[in-house]
Design an enzyme around this catalytic site. Structure first.
Site, PDB file in Angstrom:
ATOM      1  N   GLY A  55      24.615  11.829 -29.448  1.00 26.84           N
ATOM      2  CA  GLY A  55      24.105  12.442 -28.221  1.00 26.84           C
ATOM      3  C   GLY A  55      24.542  11.698 -26.981  1.00 26.84           C
ATOM      4  O   GLY A  55      24.790  12.302 -25.931  1.00 26.84           O
ATOM      5  N   ALA A  56      24.672  10.382 -27.109  1.00 28.02           N
ATOM      6  CA  ALA A  56      25.052   9.587 -25.933  1.00 28.02           C
ATOM      7  C   ALA A  56      26.465   9.961 -25.475  1.00 28.02           C
ATOM      8  O   ALA A  56      26.764   9.955 -24.280  1.00 28.02           O
ATOM      9  CB  ALA A  56      24.944   8.107 -26.249  1.00 28.02           C
ATOM     10  N   GLY A  98       0.837  -1.195   0.000  1.00 29.40           N
ATOM     11  CA  GLY A  98       0.000   0.000   0.000  1.00 29.40           C
ATOM     12  C   GLY A  98       0.873   1.247   0.000  1.00 29.40           C
ATOM     13  O   GLY A  98       2.038   1.221  -0.405  1.00 29.40           O
ATOM     14  N   GLY A  99       0.294   2.333   0.513  1.00 28.17           N
ATOM     15  CA  GLY A  99       1.029   3.597   0.551  1.00 28.17           C
ATOM     16  C   GLY A  99       2.318   3.495   1.334  1.00 28.17           C
ATOM     17  O   GLY A  99       3.235   4.315   1.152  1.00 28.17           O
TER      18      GLY A  99
HETATM   19  C1  HXC Z   1      -3.202  -3.985  12.606  1.00 24.54           C
HETATM   20  C2  HXC Z   1      -2.307  -5.907  11.749  1.00 24.54           C
HETATM   21  C3  HXC Z   1      -2.147  -5.304  10.500  1.00 24.54           C
HETATM   22  C4  HXC Z   1      -2.562  -3.965  10.362  1.00 24.54           C
HETATM   23  C5  HXC Z   1      -1.432  -7.297  10.364  1.00 24.54           C
HETATM   24  N1  HXC Z   1      -1.860  -7.151  11.610  1.00 24.54           N
HETATM   25  N2  HXC Z   1      -1.610  -6.192   9.660  1.00 24.54           N
HETATM   26  N3  HXC Z   1      -2.827  -5.241  12.796  1.00 24.54           N
HETATM   27  N4  HXC Z   1      -3.078  -3.337  11.447  1.00 24.54           N
HETATM   28  N5  HXC Z   1      -2.415  -3.306   9.212  1.00 24.54           N
HETATM   29  C6  HXC Z   1      -1.799  -8.128  12.683  1.00 24.54           C
HETATM   30  C7  HXC Z   1      -2.739  -9.296  12.487  1.00 24.54           C
HETATM   31  O1  HXC Z   1      -4.002  -8.977  13.008  1.00 24.54           O
HETATM   32  C8  HXC Z   1      -2.048 -10.361  13.270  1.00 24.54           C
HETATM   33  O2  HXC Z   1      -2.303 -10.174  14.630  1.00 24.54           O
HETATM   34  C9  HXC Z   1      -0.584 -10.077  13.063  1.00 24.54           C
HETATM   35  O3  HXC Z   1      -0.521  -8.718  12.661  1.00 24.54           O
HETATM   36  C10 HXC Z   1       0.037 -10.901  11.972  1.00 24.54           C
HETATM   37  O4  HXC Z   1      -0.783 -10.862  10.828  1.00 24.54           O
HETATM   38  P1  HXC Z   1      -1.206 -12.173  10.023  1.00 24.54           P
HETATM   39  O5  HXC Z   1      -2.238 -11.759   9.049  1.00 24.54           O
HETATM   40  O6  HXC Z   1      -1.514 -13.277  10.961  1.00 24.54           O
HETATM   41  O7  HXC Z   1       0.175 -12.519   9.322  1.00 24.54           O
HETATM   42  P2  HXC Z   1       0.446 -13.018   7.843  1.00 24.54           P
HETATM   43  O8  HXC Z   1      -0.429 -14.177   7.508  1.00 24.54           O
HETATM   44  O9  HXC Z   1       1.898 -13.204   7.765  1.00 24.54           O
HETATM   45  O10 HXC Z   1       0.037 -11.822   6.902  1.00 24.54           O
HETATM   46  C11 HXC Z   1       0.746 -10.595   6.990  1.00 24.54           C
HETATM   47  C12 HXC Z   1       0.046  -9.536   6.142  1.00 24.54           C
HETATM   48  C13 HXC Z   1      -1.467  -9.506   6.532  1.00 24.54           C
HETATM   49  C14 HXC Z   1       0.216  -9.901   4.663  1.00 24.54           C
HETATM   50  C15 HXC Z   1       0.745  -8.218   6.388  1.00 24.54           C
HETATM   51  O11 HXC Z   1      -1.550  -9.392   7.946  1.00 24.54           O
HETATM   52  C16 HXC Z   1      -2.187  -8.361   5.933  1.00 24.54           C
HETATM   53  O12 HXC Z   1      -2.587  -8.426   4.755  1.00 24.54           O
HETATM   54  N6  HXC Z   1      -2.434  -7.336   6.749  1.00 24.54           N
HETATM   55  C17 HXC Z   1      -3.187  -6.169   6.305  1.00 24.54           C
HETATM   56  C18 HXC Z   1      -2.365  -5.383   5.368  1.00 24.54           C
HETATM   57  C19 HXC Z   1      -3.082  -4.137   4.979  1.00 24.54           C
HETATM   58  O13 HXC Z   1      -4.034  -4.160   4.206  1.00 24.54           O
HETATM   59  N7  HXC Z   1      -2.588  -3.027   5.559  1.00 24.54           N
HETATM   60  C20 HXC Z   1      -3.082  -1.742   5.195  1.00 24.54           C
HETATM   61  C21 HXC Z   1      -2.340  -1.382   3.913  1.00 24.54           C
HETATM   62  S1  HXC Z   1      -2.695   0.185   3.399  1.00 24.54           S
HETATM   63  P3  HXC Z   1      -2.272 -11.364  15.691  1.00 24.54           P
HETATM   64  O14 HXC Z   1      -2.730 -10.738  16.949  1.00 24.54           O
HETATM   65  O15 HXC Z   1      -3.211 -12.417  15.143  1.00 24.54           O
HETATM   66  O16 HXC Z   1      -0.882 -11.850  15.760  1.00 24.54           O
HETATM   67  C22 HXC Z   1      -1.555   1.071   4.122  1.00 24.54           C
HETATM   68  C23 HXC Z   1      -1.777   2.501   3.839  1.00 24.54           C
HETATM   69  C24 HXC Z   1      -0.567   3.311   4.134  1.00 24.54           C
HETATM   70  O17 HXC Z   1      -0.706   0.652   4.779  1.00 24.54           O
HETATM   71  C25 HXC Z   1      -0.890   4.670   3.650  1.00 24.54           C
HETATM   72  C26 HXC Z   1       0.238   5.595   3.770  1.00 24.54           C
HETATM   73  C27 HXC Z   1      -0.133   6.947   3.291  1.00 24.54           C
END
Ligand code: HXC
Length: 510
Positions: free
Chosen positions: A404-405, A169-170
């Protein structure tokens, strides 16, 4: 007092446990180190000083008030790499998936601010699920604060990103704003939009690795610089890279003691360039034979390999090296090579690192695809970078300097300080055959006539003397003496000082 000390030890132990043994084991099972283990590999033994170990998030929604882990998913502080100060933040995937909360972002911002104040590099170790979902916009604001600091610190202190887990993501835009990105194969990925969303939106099916793994980003997209087998290898290479770099734009690059003689001659270089101008040779052989002790740290070796860039030393001083690679696309400049070279030249210029260019370039890569994808504006980036650079610039033409290069790649006309040519150099508008076909179109009847015209053109232009007569080349040097001549030139240029006219900033063709 005793009570407080007891609490302190308890809190420290809690912070060090991160998300608990089960999650640490899961991290290890995936072949990943924990945030603190990574810091231990990065820094000199016992040099790390941790900050903000007791910081906690401030979110009360979704039951988060009952879930507090001191440190809030990122370990921050400073330490030393070979005795020189370096700041670090290392995201802890075992704590809320290393996700970024408001407090987590504040910790990162604190080390970045301090690094700029004292003038020391920042290494960001990324292993995170992105924005802390429970915190909503507070987390997005946290990212924005980090991005702003990445931009403000650009060209002030070296910023190095290491991607050792998810970065999606971002969140990808913080590493993208830094100077170097190192990734680990298989366990790390970077993408703006992940495979799940792609499946529904564009109906494309692809794995995490095929979309944004280390191989993709070091060979196809050019987002990352180097790919490694595991966390330890990546972090040890960060140490090696830091050894080449100045601490900030206010500091000189470090001098590395060398026992390699400045006068070392390399007779084998006299036969490096083949007699046949269409035969390739490996430009890396030249680089390895002229730098101190044959040590060359290549950046982006697997992306646009028709242009080689990286760091070496001459007479102990860090030097950026840019070289056409005749083994790939005959050394032509294409879009990827132009962007790769431009970014490297700009990094060197920002951080007082002299640039040595080895030039053997038949031109920009011809083709509809290149034209339509914008070789004009991308090629202009490299030209802009060279022309803008005020650090010492020394160029050696080994063979073709066409069109040019030739002008773009550190020519005298773009204010290079010293330009040398090997006797095999040809500085011309284009190669002999192409030139004759244009000049005598329709006039040439026989193959023998064509050959005679080509030979005549070669005699006139396929040599370094036309350019040398005008002073565009300072000297024609024997290949074997290249190291000696470069060492002398760079030593003479150490105190080069160029004043630039005031402007808010330039407007390069981004
Ligand atoms: C809070 C999160 C989290 C998040 C993961 N966890 N991502 N908690 N916020 N964004 C937590 C899970 O609940 C879990 O907690 C632990 O971290 C591990 O995650 P799992 O899913 O069990 O691990 P895994 O299977 O390895 O998958 C990892 C992952 C997946 C691929 C990162 O967790 C995932 O897709 N997370 C969401 C990613 C996402 O969409 N983030 C937002 C992106 S947008 P427990 O307690 O069970 O251990 C973004 C915008 C930024 O970031 C913008 C900037 C301007």
């Amino acid at each position: 007092m005793r009570h407080i000390i007891g609490q302190l030890e308890q809190k420290r132990a809690l912070a060090r446990q991160g998300g608990g043994q089960k999650r640490i084991d899961a991290q290890h099972q995936r072949g990943k180190l924990t945030a603190r283990e990574r810091i231990e590999v990065l820094f000199d033994p016992d040099s790390f000083e941790e900050w903000d170990m007791f910081v906690e998030h401030r979110c009360n929604d979704f039951g988060m008030d009952k879930e507090q882990i001191p440190g809030d998913g990122v370990v921050t502080g400073f330490g030393t790499v070979n005795g020189r100060p370096v700041f670090v933040y290392s995201q802890d995937f075992t704590v809320f998936g290393g996700s970024l909360s408001e407090a987590h972002a504040e910790k990162i911002c604190k080390v970045m601010d301090q690094a700029v104040k004292v003038g020391a590099p920042v290494v960001g170790i990324n292993d995170s699920g992105g924005a802390r979902i429970q915190e909503g916009v507070a987390s997005l604001a946290g990212y924005a604060e980090v991005f702003q600091r990445n931009v403000d610190a650009s060209g002030v202190i070296p910023q190095i990103s290491v991607i050792l887990g998810p970065c999606a993501g971002g969140a990808v835009y913080s590493p993208a704003l830094t100077d170097f990105i190192f990734m680990v194969k298989d366990t790390a990925h970077m993408f703006v939009t992940g495979p799940d969303v792609l499946r529904t939106v564009t109906h494309e099916t692809i794995s995490h690795q095929d979309l944004g793994g280390a191989k993709v980003h070091t060979t196809m997209s050019g987002v990352a610089d180097l790919a490694f087998e595991n966390d330890v290898e990546a972090l040890l290479y960060v140490r090696r890279l830091i050894n080449f770099l100045p601490l900030s734009n206010r500091a000189e690059p470090p001098l590395r003691p060398t026992t390699d003689s400045l006068d070392r001659v390399e007779p084998s270089l006299n036969t490096l360039v083949p007699d046949n101008p269409n035969m390739p040779y490996d430009i890396k052989e030249l680089i390895l034979k002229v730098v101190d002790e044959g040590l060359f740290f290549e950046i982006k070796p697997d992306f646009a390999p028709n242009l080689v860039v990286g760091f070496g030393h001459f007479n102990g001083a860090t030097t950026g090296i840019v070289a056409n690679q005749p083994m790939v696309l005959a050394g032509c400049l294409d879009i990827d090579a132009s962007v790769k070279g431009a970014r490297f030249v700009r990094f060197c210029d920002a951080f007082n690192i002299p640039i040595v260019t080895f030039l053997d370039v038949p031109g920009f890569l011809p083709g509809v695809a290149q034209e339509h994808a914008g070789i004009i504006r991308h090629g202009a980036k490299l030209l802009f970078a060279y022309a803008e650079a005020t650090v010492p610039k020394v160029t050696v033409i080994t063979r073709k300097g066409y069109g040019g290069a030739y002008v773009v790649m550190g020519s005298k006309h773009l204010r290079a300080d010293i330009n040398y040519a090997w006797p095999s150099a040809e500085v011309a508008v284009m190669g002999a055959k192409g030139a004759v076909e244009i000049l005598y179109r329709g006039d040439i009847q026989t193959e023998a006539e064509l050959e005679a015209r080509i030979a005549a053109y070669r005699d006139a232009f396929a040599n370094p003397f036309g350019a040398a007569r005008r002073g565009f080349i300072d000297d024609v040097i024997m290949p074997q003496s290249t190291r000696r001549r470069l060492c002398k030139a760079l030593t003479m240029l150490r105190n080069k000082d160029v004043a630039a006219p005031h402007r808010k900033h330039a407007n390069p063709p981004l």
